[in-house]
Design an enzyme around this catalytic site. Structure first.
Site, PDB file in Angstrom:
ATOM      1  CG  ASP A   1      -2.225  -0.830   0.866  1.00  0.00           C
ATOM      2  OD1 ASP A   1      -2.218  -1.533  -0.159  1.00  0.00           O
ATOM      3  OD2 ASP A   1      -3.187  -0.770   1.655  1.00  0.00           O
TER       4      ASP A   1
ATOM      5  CE1 TYR B   1      -2.136   3.341   1.665  1.00  0.00           C
ATOM      6  CE2 TYR B   1      -4.507   3.049   1.771  1.00  0.00           C
ATOM      7  CZ  TYR B   1      -3.246   2.720   2.200  1.00  0.00           C
ATOM      8  OH  TYR B   1      -3.067   1.753   3.166  1.00  0.00           O
TER       9      TYR B   1
ATOM     10  CG  ASN C   1      -5.903  -3.404  -0.032  1.00  0.00           C
ATOM     11  OD1 ASN C   1      -4.966  -3.259   0.753  1.00  0.00           O
ATOM     12  ND2 ASN C   1      -7.008  -2.696   0.048  1.00  0.00           N
TER      13      ASN C   1
ATOM     14  CG  HIS D   1      -8.238  -5.541   7.094  1.00  0.00           C
ATOM     15  ND1 HIS D   1      -9.092  -5.426   6.031  1.00  0.00           N
ATOM     16  CD2 HIS D   1      -7.628  -4.326   7.247  1.00  0.00           C
ATOM     17  CE1 HIS D   1      -9.013  -4.183   5.543  1.00  0.00           C
ATOM     18  NE2 HIS D   1      -8.148  -3.505   6.258  1.00  0.00           N
TER      19      HIS D   1
ATOM     20  CG  HIS E   1      -4.872  -5.489   4.798  1.00  0.00           C
ATOM     21  ND1 HIS E   1      -5.337  -4.528   3.920  1.00  0.00           N
ATOM     22  CD2 HIS E   1      -5.813  -6.478   4.796  1.00  0.00           C
ATOM     23  CE1 HIS E   1      -6.501  -4.922   3.420  1.00  0.00           C
ATOM     24  NE2 HIS E   1      -6.814  -6.083   3.930  1.00  0.00           N
ATOM     25  CB  VAL E   2      -4.345  -4.455  10.561  1.00  0.00           C
ATOM     26  CG1 VAL E   2      -4.980  -3.881  11.816  1.00  0.00           C
ATOM     27  CG2 VAL E   2      -5.076  -5.698  10.106  1.00  0.00           C
ATOM     28  CG  HIS E   3      -4.489   1.276   8.116  1.00  0.00           C
ATOM     29  ND1 HIS E   3      -5.405   2.023   7.420  1.00  0.00           N
ATOM     30  CD2 HIS E   3      -3.888   0.471   7.199  1.00  0.00           C
ATOM     31  CE1 HIS E   3      -5.356   1.683   6.145  1.00  0.00           C
ATOM     32  NE2 HIS E   3      -4.457   0.738   5.990  1.00  0.00           N
TER      33      HIS E   3
HETATM   34 FE   LIG Z   1      -3.896  -0.235   3.684  1.00  0.00          FE
END
Ligand SMILES: [Fe+2]
Length: 399
Positions: A184, A187, A221, A317, A344-346
């Site tokens: 990521d 964005y 993603n 997630h 993924h998990v912020h």
């Molecule tokens: Fe992300």
């Protein structure tokens, strides 16, 4: 002229405005601070410079950059820093560009150079006076078991004020020698029609780090950029044009999305969470053949980068990594992987050494147990992107 469209030129013009320039964009403030390293000049005829490792063992570097014009910019010149009579070498770039709906990219250059270990090189992009800007990088030490090395780790970066703080914080620490990036990046897909001009802002945004030390990147993603509704059917198209990796070093089923490198005392395996990983798929077959190649006497550290975490106690997630874990966890335990980094998990989370390899649905042993052969799992998705932090650790949703 083929090249940036009007809106891209506006954006680049914005980037050229000056140092410490902040701009409001749909509630996101983008600040571009100048680096002391940028004393060379303010020419932005070359943009989005970043480097990565260019071969398996660290003797090559891929230098990538974007220009609005194709002509006279295919070369990169480099020489040893500090040498009295430095001999200048030239590397020829391969050039690519892409269209994404109504966006046309600039000319994206990728030049691979092969040099000695542990040497600092100065490099300059373009030919003649197209850029007077001088940038440097240091090649890694020769691979070996007792070679110290320090990696930085970032995930889910984006291009907000918080992202800027993350980058500034990393740059303020001189220890980091290479970046492990778990996915990521820009964005861009957060914006209407996945506004690819956002990639042109993101490139210069990370330059102060990524032009000077390699970023070893896994895809997340937000790199997918898949919108069939507007005929954008090729997953990872912008990402794969802009970020090249050394996957061709293998005569195997490696891909730009999954590959491995050796650097100092570490063997680093990069996986693709959004590519097929079921039995008999190319990624599955590649990984199956990859583990036996790891020689722990040479690289005692075995590190894996992937995108969605396998162990995650956050609401966000939750269990998204379960199917990949089912496929690969037993290999990770058998091969004693030291650490697995995910995004993924912020948020940030670090596990004990645990595994769930005994679970087979019918035996009821679904709780992970302590396992000294298992990796430590670290989630490092708190890079500061536009979506904000993942701060729900309540489990009521799951009862
Ligand atoms: Fe992300």
């Amino acid at each position: 002229m083929k090249g940036f469209n009007e809106s891209n030129n506006e954006r680049l013009g914005m980037l050229r405005k000056g140092e410490n320039d902040c701009h409001e964009h749909e509630k996101v403030t983008v600040c571009l601070s100048s680096s002391p390293k940028e004393e060379e000049n303010n020419s932005k005829s070359q943009e989005s410079v970043h480097i990565t490792q260019g071969d398996h063992a660290g003797q090559s570097v891929i230098v990538s950059w974007v220009t609005p014009l194709e002509s006279k910019s295919k070369f990169e010149t480099y020489w040893k820093a500090g040498a009295k009579h430095h001999h200048k070498h030239k590397a020829h770039a391969k050039i690519t560009s892409y269209k994404y709906y109504n966006y046309i990219s600039g000319y994206i250059h990728h030049a691979t150079i092969k040099r000695q270990y542990n040497v600092t090189y100065i490099y300059q992009l373009g030919e003649h006076n197209s850029s007077r800007r001088l940038i440097s990088f240091t090649t890694p030490p020769k691979v070996g078991p007792d070679v110290p090395y320090t990696f930085g780790i970032i995930g889910d970066l984006g291009q907000t004020f918080d992202s800027n703080q993350i980058l500034e914080h990393y740059l303020s620490n001189p220890k980091g020698q290479a970046m492990l990036f778990v996915g990521d990046l820009s964005y861009a897909d957060h914006y209407p029609l996945h506004d690819n001009g956002r990639w042109d802002i993101f490139g210069p945004y990370i330059e102060n780090s990524a032009a000077y030390q390699p970023w070893i990147i896994a895809a997340g993603n937000h790199e997918l950029d898949f919108i069939p509704e507007i005929d954008e059917n090729i997953p990872f198209k912008p990402y794969m044009h802009r970020f090249h990796v050394p996957f061709k070093a293998f005569k195997s089923t490696s891909s730009p999305l999954w590959y491995s490198i050796k650097r100092a005392s570490a063997y680093i395996i990069v996986l693709s969470s959004y590519s097929a990983y079921g039995k008999y798929t190319p990624q599955y077959s590649w990984l199956e053949q990859e583990f036996p190649k790891v020689n722990r006497a040479e690289t005692p550290w075995l590190i894996v980068l992937l995108y969605f975490p396998w162990y995650n106690s956050n609401y966000y997630h939750y269990m998204e990594g379960e199917s990949m874990k089912v496929m690969f966890e037993s290999w990770f335990v058998q091969n004693k992987v030291d650490m697995v980094f995910a995004g993924h998990v912020h948020s940030y989370e670090r596990s004990e050494r645990v595994s769930n390899v005994k679970y087979n649905i019918t035996n009821g042993m679904s709780t992970p147990t302590e396992d000294p052969s298992a990796p430590i799992y670290i989630t490092i998705g708190d890079g500061g992107n536009i979506e904000g932090i993942a701060d729900r650790l309540d489990f009521s949703f799951n009862m």
